[in-house]
Design a protein around this motif. Structure first.
Motif, PDB file in Angstrom:
ATOM      1  N   LEU A  30       1.019  -0.940  -0.015  1.00  0.00           N
ATOM      2  CA  LEU A  30       0.093   0.147  -0.074  1.00  0.00           C
ATOM      3  C   LEU A  30       0.912   1.449   0.683  1.00  0.00           C
ATOM      4  O   LEU A  30       0.104   2.129  -0.379  1.00  0.00           O
ATOM      5  N   LYS A  31       2.254   1.264   0.705  1.00  0.00           N
ATOM      6  CA  LYS A  31       2.372   2.401   0.556  1.00  0.00           C
ATOM      7  C   LYS A  31       3.686   2.733  -0.827  1.00  0.00           C
ATOM      8  O   LYS A  31       4.287   3.784  -1.023  1.00  0.00           O
ATOM      9  N   GLU A  32       3.876   1.320  -1.569  1.00  0.00           N
ATOM     10  CA  GLU A  32       4.810   1.574  -2.559  1.00  0.00           C
ATOM     11  C   GLU A  32       4.026   1.808  -4.004  1.00  0.00           C
ATOM     12  O   GLU A  32       4.487   2.302  -4.746  1.00  0.00           O
ATOM     13  N   VAL A  33       2.361   0.813  -4.206  1.00  0.00           N
ATOM     14  CA  VAL A  33       1.625   1.467  -5.184  1.00  0.00           C
ATOM     15  C   VAL A  33       2.123   2.672  -5.496  1.00  0.00           C
ATOM     16  O   VAL A  33       2.100   3.883  -5.171  1.00  0.00           O
ATOM     17  N   ASP A  34       1.401   3.288  -6.574  1.00  0.00           N
ATOM     18  CA  ASP A  34       1.168   4.713  -7.405  1.00  0.00           C
ATOM     19  C   ASP A  34       0.322   4.729  -6.599  1.00  0.00           C
ATOM     20  O   ASP A  34      -1.048   6.394  -6.525  1.00  0.00           O
ATOM     21  N   LEU A  35      -1.146   4.226  -6.469  1.00  0.00           N
ATOM     22  CA  LEU A  35      -2.915   4.539  -6.351  1.00  0.00           C
ATOM     23  C   LEU A  35      -2.963   3.355  -5.731  1.00  0.00           C
ATOM     24  O   LEU A  35      -3.369   2.575  -6.453  1.00  0.00           O
ATOM     25  N   ILE A  36      -4.188   4.004  -4.799  1.00  0.00           N
ATOM     26  CA  ILE A  36      -5.135   2.700  -3.928  1.00  0.00           C
ATOM     27  C   ILE A  36      -6.303   3.283  -4.222  1.00  0.00           C
ATOM     28  O   ILE A  36      -6.675   4.016  -4.562  1.00  0.00           O
ATOM     29  N   ALA A  37      -7.334   1.884  -5.724  1.00  0.00           N
ATOM     30  CA  ALA A  37      -8.647   1.625  -5.054  1.00  0.00           C
ATOM     31  C   ALA A  37      -9.676   1.433  -4.109  1.00  0.00           C
ATOM     32  O   ALA A  37      -8.785   0.418  -3.413  1.00  0.00           O
ATOM     33  N   ALA A  38     -10.377   2.501  -3.617  1.00  0.00           N
ATOM     34  CA  ALA A  38     -10.821   1.558  -2.688  1.00  0.00           C
ATOM     35  C   ALA A  38     -12.483   2.154  -2.181  1.00  0.00           C
ATOM     36  O   ALA A  38     -12.712   2.637  -3.378  1.00  0.00           O
ATOM     37  N   LEU A  47      -8.083   4.122   7.545  1.00  0.00           N
ATOM     38  CA  LEU A  47      -7.220   2.217   7.527  1.00  0.00           C
ATOM     39  C   LEU A  47      -5.512   2.882   7.444  1.00  0.00           C
ATOM     40  O   LEU A  47      -4.701   3.057   8.439  1.00  0.00           O
ATOM     41  N   LEU A  48      -5.988   3.780   6.688  1.00  0.00           N
ATOM     42  CA  LEU A  48      -4.796   4.606   5.843  1.00  0.00           C
ATOM     43  C   LEU A  48      -4.027   5.587   6.890  1.00  0.00           C
ATOM     44  O   LEU A  48      -2.732   5.191   6.933  1.00  0.00           O
ATOM     45  N   ASN A  49      -4.420   6.459   7.601  1.00  0.00           N
ATOM     46  CA  ASN A  49      -4.142   7.109   8.088  1.00  0.00           C
ATOM     47  C   ASN A  49      -3.243   6.469   9.944  1.00  0.00           C
ATOM     48  O   ASN A  49      -2.283   7.054   9.792  1.00  0.00           O
ATOM     49  N   PHE A  51      -1.488   3.443   9.792  1.00  0.00           N
ATOM     50  CA  PHE A  51      -0.358   3.079   9.237  1.00  0.00           C
ATOM     51  C   PHE A  51       0.062   4.123   8.429  1.00  0.00           C
ATOM     52  O   PHE A  51       1.471   3.889   8.285  1.00  0.00           O
ATOM     53  N   GLU A  52      -0.436   5.511   8.870  1.00  0.00           N
ATOM     54  CA  GLU A  52       1.039   6.658   8.500  1.00  0.00           C
ATOM     55  C   GLU A  52       0.995   5.443   6.829  1.00  0.00           C
ATOM     56  O   GLU A  52       2.100   6.498   6.108  1.00  0.00           O
ATOM     57  N   ILE A  53       0.020   5.825   6.291  1.00  0.00           N
ATOM     58  CA  ILE A  53       0.083   5.685   4.403  1.00  0.00           C
ATOM     59  C   ILE A  53      -0.881   6.683   3.743  1.00  0.00           C
ATOM     60  O   ILE A  53      -1.862   6.982   3.816  1.00  0.00           O
ATOM     61  N   HIS A  54       0.669   6.957   2.285  1.00  0.00           N
ATOM     62  CA  HIS A  54      -0.154   8.440   1.914  1.00  0.00           C
ATOM     63  C   HIS A  54      -0.192   8.626   0.717  1.00  0.00           C
ATOM     64  O   HIS A  54      -0.262   9.388   0.175  1.00  0.00           O
ATOM     65  N   THR A  55      -0.297   7.176   0.743  1.00  0.00           N
ATOM     66  CA  THR A  55      -0.264   7.427  -0.986  1.00  0.00           C
ATOM     67  C   THR A  55      -1.891   7.613  -1.864  1.00  0.00           C
ATOM     68  O   THR A  55      -3.288   7.408  -0.984  1.00  0.00           O
ATOM     69  N   PRO A  56      -1.941   8.157  -2.579  1.00  0.00           N
ATOM     70  CA  PRO A  56      -3.081   9.079  -3.625  1.00  0.00           C
ATOM     71  C   PRO A  56      -4.319   7.049  -3.325  1.00  0.00           C
ATOM     72  O   PRO A  56      -4.358   6.493  -3.681  1.00  0.00           O
ATOM     73  N   MET A  57      -5.558   7.956  -3.357  1.00  0.00           N
ATOM     74  CA  MET A  57      -6.971   6.904  -3.546  1.00  0.00           C
ATOM     75  C   MET A  57      -7.795   7.354  -4.307  1.00  0.00           C
ATOM     76  O   MET A  57      -7.843   8.678  -5.012  1.00  0.00           O
ATOM     77  N   THR A  58      -8.121   5.974  -4.625  1.00  0.00           N
ATOM     78  CA  THR A  58      -9.647   6.333  -5.768  1.00  0.00           C
ATOM     79  C   THR A  58     -10.766   5.659  -5.324  1.00  0.00           C
ATOM     80  O   THR A  58     -10.334   5.360  -5.419  1.00  0.00           O
ATOM     81  N   SER A  59     -12.049   5.687  -5.854  1.00  0.00           N
ATOM     82  CA  SER A  59     -13.170   5.225  -4.865  1.00  0.00           C
ATOM     83  C   SER A  59     -13.264   4.621  -6.460  1.00  0.00           C
ATOM     84  O   SER A  59     -12.943   4.865  -7.406  1.00  0.00           O
ATOM     85  N   TYR A  60     -13.727   2.605  -6.307  1.00  0.00           N
ATOM     86  CA  TYR A  60     -14.285   2.091  -7.071  1.00  0.00           C
ATOM     87  C   TYR A  60     -15.029   1.156  -6.087  1.00  0.00           C
ATOM     88  O   TYR A  60     -14.777   0.595  -5.261  1.00  0.00           O
ATOM     89  N   HIS A  61     -16.128   1.421  -6.893  1.00  0.00           N
ATOM     90  CA  HIS A  61     -17.111   0.834  -6.087  1.00  0.00           C
ATOM     91  C   HIS A  61     -18.162   0.234  -7.125  1.00  0.00           C
ATOM     92  O   HIS A  61     -18.364  -0.028  -8.010  1.00  0.00           O
TER      93      HIS A  61
END
Length: 286
Positions: A30-38, A47-49, A51-61
């Motif tokens: 989650l830290k290394e990918v370019d994008l997280i689809a949530a 969850l990301l906060n 674990f101090e993960i700052h990867t950009p997110m986008t919605s996928y539902h």
């Protein structure tokens, strides 16, 4: 992340309750990918906060899975690495992740799954019921006809059945299962991996009665005992025994089966020897 011409989709399992259940591999990914689809970016942000993960997110539902799926495929094709996460548990199980995986294979994009929590397996192992063979039904369909069709299919299911249900629909579903399947053993599990986790072992009638007077809270997993194979065999035999022997024989002979083979099949249906059938037919002819 490995450097390739095309990107890779990572299916990352996230905790279903207890945050300590996340794996080191998922955290690193989650830290290394370019994008997280949530599935729900607001929920996943917590969850990301944590674990101090700052990867950009986008919605996928469920409601944007086709349009957003195409956009994600374009990014993956251009070399971006993307992690897919659901609100809780393993992506692709009872959520739109399966659609994105299908699209990736059609576009020749590599997919990998990072194992972790799954409510269906967690509940099954806690249920106290048979785990060797099970049928996962997730949420029953809301459409009345489709729902009745699925319940009908489960009537003679010999495997342990695992279903998901929301608390406000739990009593209705338990009563429908009771009506369709009879009063089987069941374990109702709530708040899995959380502080107030419960595994209530009882029968379908007992569970329905209990939750009619005790309001359920939290997402629920219902694990129902499969029907006894021996019971199915005995029921089938009773049905055949109610049929006149000559009519039973005629059923197979009308299909072109030789009389000796028909006798053999009739004997099998009724749980007796071929000799018994032969003797019974002789006596009927006298």
């Amino acid at each position: 992340m490995e450097q390739t011409t095309r990107g890779k989709l990572y299916l990352c399992a996230t905790p279903i309750g207890n945050l300590e259940d996340i794996t080191f591999r998922v955290l690193r990914t989650l830290k290394e990918v370019d994008l997280i689809a949530a599935e729900d970016t607001r929920n996943s942000r917590k969850l990301l906060n944590h674990f101090e993960i700052h990867t950009p997110m986008t919605s996928y539902h469920e409601y944007n899975k086709i349009e957003k799926g195409r956009l994600l495929i374009e990014k993956l094709s251009a070399g971006s690495h993307i992690a897919l996460i659901t609100d809780a548990g393993t992506p692709g199980i009872s959520d739109p992740g399966e659609e994105l995986v299908r699209m990736c294979y059609e576009a020749d994009i590599e997919v990998t799954s990072l194992p972790g929590p799954a409510a269906c397996v967690t509940a099954l192992t806690l249920s106290g019921l048979s785990t060797r063979r099970f049928a996962f039904e997730a949420f029953l369909p809301m459409d009345k006809k489709e729902r009745q069709r699925i319940l009908g299919e489960l009537t003679d299911e010999t495997r342990t059945v695992v279903l998901y249900e929301a608390p406000h629909r739990l009593v209705r579903t338990l009563n429908e299962l009771l009506e369709a399947l009879g009063d089987r053993n069941v374990t109702v599990l709530r708040e899995l991996t959380k502080k107030h986790e419960t595994a209530f072992r009882t029968t379908l009638a007992g569970a329905a009665a209990y939750y009619e007077s005790t309001e359920p809270k939290g997402e629920c997993v219902i694990v129902v005992e499969g029907r006894s194979p021996q019971e199915l065999v005995e029921e089938s035999r009773r049905q055949w025994e109610e049929m006149p022997l000559e009519e039973h024989m005629a059923r197979y002979e009308s299909q072109g089966m030789p009389r000796k083979e028909a006798m053999k099949q009739v004997a099998k249906d009724r749980g007796v020897s071929k000799r018994d059938i032969y003797q019974a037919l002789l006596e009927a002819e006298r």
